[in-house]
Design an enzyme around this catalytic site. Structure first.
Site, PDB file in Angstrom:
ATOM      1  CG  ASP A 110      -8.574  -4.224  -2.758  1.00  0.00           C
ATOM      2  OD1 ASP A 110      -9.778  -4.092  -2.502  1.00  0.00           O
ATOM      3  OD2 ASP A 110      -7.881  -3.333  -3.277  1.00  0.00           O
ATOM      4  CG  HIS A 169      -2.067   0.915   1.100  1.00  0.00           C
ATOM      5  ND1 HIS A 169      -1.983   2.267   1.333  1.00  0.00           N
ATOM      6  CD2 HIS A 169      -3.339   0.666   0.706  1.00  0.00           C
ATOM      7  CE1 HIS A 169      -3.160   2.803   1.104  1.00  0.00           C
ATOM      8  NE2 HIS A 169      -3.997   1.868   0.720  1.00  0.00           N
TER       9      HIS A 169
HETATM   10  N1  ACO Z   1       3.956  -7.671  -4.741  1.00  0.00           N
HETATM   11  C1  ACO Z   1       5.301  -7.716  -4.963  1.00  0.00           C
HETATM   12  N2  ACO Z   1       6.105  -6.646  -4.921  1.00  0.00           N
HETATM   13  C2  ACO Z   1       5.543  -5.472  -4.608  1.00  0.00           C
HETATM   14  C3  ACO Z   1       4.156  -5.347  -4.348  1.00  0.00           C
HETATM   15  C4  ACO Z   1       3.365  -6.518  -4.410  1.00  0.00           C
HETATM   16  N3  ACO Z   1       2.048  -6.476  -4.185  1.00  0.00           N
HETATM   17  N4  ACO Z   1       3.861  -4.052  -4.078  1.00  0.00           N
HETATM   18  C5  ACO Z   1       5.019  -3.389  -4.152  1.00  0.00           C
HETATM   19  N5  ACO Z   1       6.033  -4.245  -4.481  1.00  0.00           N
HETATM   20  C6  ACO Z   1       7.450  -3.925  -4.610  1.00  0.00           C
HETATM   21  C7  ACO Z   1       7.720  -3.201  -5.923  1.00  0.00           C
HETATM   22  O1  ACO Z   1       8.068  -4.109  -6.950  1.00  0.00           O
HETATM   23  C8  ACO Z   1       8.868  -2.293  -5.534  1.00  0.00           C
HETATM   24  O2  ACO Z   1      10.028  -3.074  -5.503  1.00  0.00           O
HETATM   25  P1  ACO Z   1      11.471  -2.419  -5.872  1.00  0.00           P
HETATM   26  O3  ACO Z   1      11.752  -1.438  -4.766  1.00  0.00           O
HETATM   27  O4  ACO Z   1      12.388  -3.601  -5.886  1.00  0.00           O
HETATM   28  O5  ACO Z   1      11.295  -1.776  -7.209  1.00  0.00           O
HETATM   29  C9  ACO Z   1       8.544  -1.907  -4.084  1.00  0.00           C
HETATM   30  O6  ACO Z   1       7.751  -2.998  -3.561  1.00  0.00           O
HETATM   31  C10 ACO Z   1       7.763  -0.615  -3.954  1.00  0.00           C
HETATM   32  O7  ACO Z   1       6.641  -0.698  -4.820  1.00  0.00           O
HETATM   33  P2  ACO Z   1       5.938   0.553  -5.476  1.00  0.00           P
HETATM   34  O8  ACO Z   1       5.078   0.081  -6.591  1.00  0.00           O
HETATM   35  O9  ACO Z   1       6.984   1.576  -5.775  1.00  0.00           O
HETATM   36  O10 ACO Z   1       5.082   1.077  -4.243  1.00  0.00           O
HETATM   37  P3  ACO Z   1       3.877   2.048  -4.326  1.00  0.00           P
HETATM   38  O11 ACO Z   1       3.685   2.623  -2.983  1.00  0.00           O
HETATM   39  O12 ACO Z   1       4.017   2.979  -5.493  1.00  0.00           O
HETATM   40  O13 ACO Z   1       2.660   1.055  -4.713  1.00  0.00           O
HETATM   41  C11 ACO Z   1       0.786  -0.354  -4.639  1.00  0.00           C
HETATM   42  C12 ACO Z   1       1.621   0.691  -3.883  1.00  0.00           C
HETATM   43  C13 ACO Z   1       0.408   0.159  -6.012  1.00  0.00           C
HETATM   44  C14 ACO Z   1      -0.514  -0.594  -3.859  1.00  0.00           C
HETATM   45  C15 ACO Z   1       1.618  -1.659  -4.753  1.00  0.00           C
HETATM   46  O14 ACO Z   1       1.958  -2.125  -3.474  1.00  0.00           O
HETATM   47  C16 ACO Z   1       0.882  -2.740  -5.546  1.00  0.00           C
HETATM   48  O15 ACO Z   1       0.966  -2.758  -6.768  1.00  0.00           O
HETATM   49  N6  ACO Z   1       0.167  -3.676  -4.841  1.00  0.00           N
HETATM   50  C17 ACO Z   1      -0.588  -4.696  -5.535  1.00  0.00           C
HETATM   51  C18 ACO Z   1      -1.904  -4.117  -6.023  1.00  0.00           C
HETATM   52  C19 ACO Z   1      -2.864  -3.864  -4.897  1.00  0.00           C
HETATM   53  O16 ACO Z   1      -3.104  -4.712  -4.050  1.00  0.00           O
HETATM   54  N7  ACO Z   1      -3.482  -2.664  -4.925  1.00  0.00           N
HETATM   55  C20 ACO Z   1      -4.505  -2.272  -3.959  1.00  0.00           C
HETATM   56  C21 ACO Z   1      -3.998  -1.190  -3.071  1.00  0.00           C
HETATM   57  S1  ACO Z   1      -5.193  -0.811  -1.848  1.00  0.00           S
HETATM   58  C22 ACO Z   1      -6.315   0.130  -2.674  1.00  0.00           C
HETATM   59  O17 ACO Z   1      -6.033   0.879  -3.580  1.00  0.00           O
HETATM   60  C23 ACO Z   1      -7.621  -0.009  -2.275  1.00  0.00           C
END
Ligand code: ACO
Length: 431
Positions: free
Chosen positions: A366, A309
């Site tokens: 979620d 998140h």
């Molecule tokens: N699975 C695996 N790796 C992940 C995940 C995940 N679910 N989420 C983040 N990471 C990793 C990224 O690959 C990144 O790795 P790196 O540093 O090696 O490049 C690091 O963690 C940071 O990720 P970002 O995408 O930069 O983090 P951000 O805060 O921008 O993204 C997000 C948050 C979009 C929610 C992300 O965690 C994600 O894609 N989660 C999966 C989708 C999801 O469940 N979304 C619902 C969110 S809750 C809502 O909106 C209601």
């Protein structure tokens, strides 16, 4: 009482010039550097793609602390609201800023009941979509269409409360109708004797040929789910609602914008993506360990959907409530869902695995909500619609706060241009 000390921050620029910027402190001691005069005073702007460090507004609606895992609507902890309130009351709280009295609550409920029908002509719209349409496409289009049926909404001085009531009531009807159309069943009109969530379940699952009794367990679970989704301060869809609304576009248009932003799999679309991921794992022999290895290796850019998140770097408090709720609802309904077993096993591994721990990736709202929606009988492609239904009072509250704030300006970020410098047009035969 002494006036609070005025804080400021100093910024030294490459040209040696110094800017003094006021510091704003929120009720919960959050600090922000106010850069509103920065460009005018120095010629500099700030760059913050994804708005990771940018506050777009002050707001009195929702407080969340991502490090501590705290979420409060208008000061009330989410745990207390989920346990003791219902969705209609929580909507009132978010929109009007206080818990309603008995009389206010009754009046609000009655208004929602009275506005549940949609214009009969709108029924034809549902027939115009192919049965395979994603219900989010239908929902967003229908919400925009409401502005055509209530053209007074285009007048910025028309009473907001009436449009708010219409939206809260009719979005529920539209959501249920879009489902009924997709499965080829007759539309079920709302029933005034039922409460908000019970009425939704009736419109979704009743058929004219038989009696339908609302299951109180499902009604309570739906109330809780919607409360947990009702607001989350300046997330992607809420910021979109504020952005669209800041141009003076009507409430229906602003909410339709929010619905579309919510649709993406990184935001509200994640609940559908979680179930699809769990189903894929089940279909491939339940090898969830391999899936987790693929995620860690970033194979095909895989992510563990429902994890991570932008603001929670500790447990999402909503996920905690949902995990418990998931066990309770499934046990009470006597359902055993193999997807829940896979989800729990994956969560257990991820919570101990250095990849997820070091990146502070925990289950979000979620991860378990889809399993509960499945137990309620709601199909996977409707999950994001359910999220929209829950988030609606939050979007409305933010829209209202924005239009009532005299400091609101049209949302218009700047950029740093990195394209070509000026060059001159060359006729096509000379290129
Ligand atoms: N699975 C695996 N790796 C992940 C995940 C995940 N679910 N989420 C983040 N990471 C990793 C990224 O690959 C990144 O790795 P790196 O540093 O090696 O490049 C690091 O963690 C940071 O990720 P970002 O995408 O930069 O983090 P951000 O805060 O921008 O993204 C997000 C948050 C979009 C929610 C992300 O965690 C994600 O894609 N989660 C999966 C989708 C999801 O469940 N979304 C619902 C969110 S809750 C809502 O909106 C209601």
């Amino acid at each position: 009482m002494a006036a609070p000390e005025k804080l400021s921050a100093k910024l030294t620029l490459p040209n040696g010039k110094e800017a003094t910027l006021p510091v704003i402190v929120g009720t919960e001691d959050e600090h922000a550097i106010d850069i509103r005069s920065l460009r005018q005073d120095t010629g500099y702007i700030t760059l913050d793609s994804g708005y990771m460090n940018t506050g777009s507004t002050t707001s009195a609606i929702t407080y969340l602390d991502g490090e501590q895992g705290i979420l409060r609507y208008r000061g009330y902890p989410i745990e207390e609201l989920a346990e003791q309130s219902d969705f209609v009351e929580t909507s009132y709280l978010l929109i009007h800023g206080k818990l309603p009295t008995k009389a206010e609550r009754a009046a609000f409920s009655t208004a929602l009941t009275r506005h549940s029908l949609i214009h009969e002509d709108m029924h034809q719209f549902f027939s115009g979509y192919p049965p395979t349409s994603h219900p989010m496409a239908v929902l967003s289009a229908m919400v925009t269409s409401l502005s055509a049926y209530y053209p007074d909404s285009l007048d910025r001085h028309s009473p907001a409360d009436l449009h708010i009531t219409r939206l809260l009531s009719k979005v529920r009807t539209i959501a249920a109708f879009s489902y009924k159309k997709s499965i080829g069943q007759p539309l079920m009109y709302p029933k005034n004797s039922l409460k908000y969530c019970g009425n939704f379940l009736h419109m979704m699952f009743a058929v004219p040929s038989e009696e339908f009794v609302v299951n109180p367990i499902l009604e309570k679970a739906l109330n809780q789910l919607l409360i947990l989704h009702a607001d989350h301060e300046q997330n992607c869809s809420t910021s979109t609602v504020r952005m669209v609304g800041s141009s003076g576009a009507n409430l229906y248009a602003a909410i339709a914008g929010g619905i579309l932003a919510l649709w993406g799999p990184l935001h509200g679309g994640a609940n559908q993506a979680v179930i699809e991921m769990l189903e894929e794992i089940k279909a491939s022999g339940s090898d969830y360990k391999k899936f987790i290895d693929d995620v860690k290796a970033k194979r095909d850019n895989r992510r563990l959907m429902g994890f991570g998140h932008r603001v929670y770097k500790n447990f999402d408090p909503r996920a905690k409530i949902l995990k418990k709720m998931c066990d309770e609802v499934l046990a009470t309904l006597g359902i055993s869902d193999p997807l829940l077993d896979i989800a729990k096993a994956m969560e257990e591994i991820a919570l101990k695995d250095d990849y997820f721990v070091s990146k502070k990736l925990y289950p979000n709202v979620d991860f378990y909500s889809g399993i509960i929606y499945r137990a309620l009988g709601i199909p996977t492609n409707m999950f994001t619609v359910m999220f929209a239904l829950g988030r609606l009072p939050g979007w409305i509250a933010h829209w209202k706060e924005m239009v009532e704030d005299k400091d609101t300006k049209i949302g218009r970020p700047r950029q740093i241009y990195i394209g070509e410098k000026v060059r001159h047009y060359v006729p096509v035969d000379k290129r």
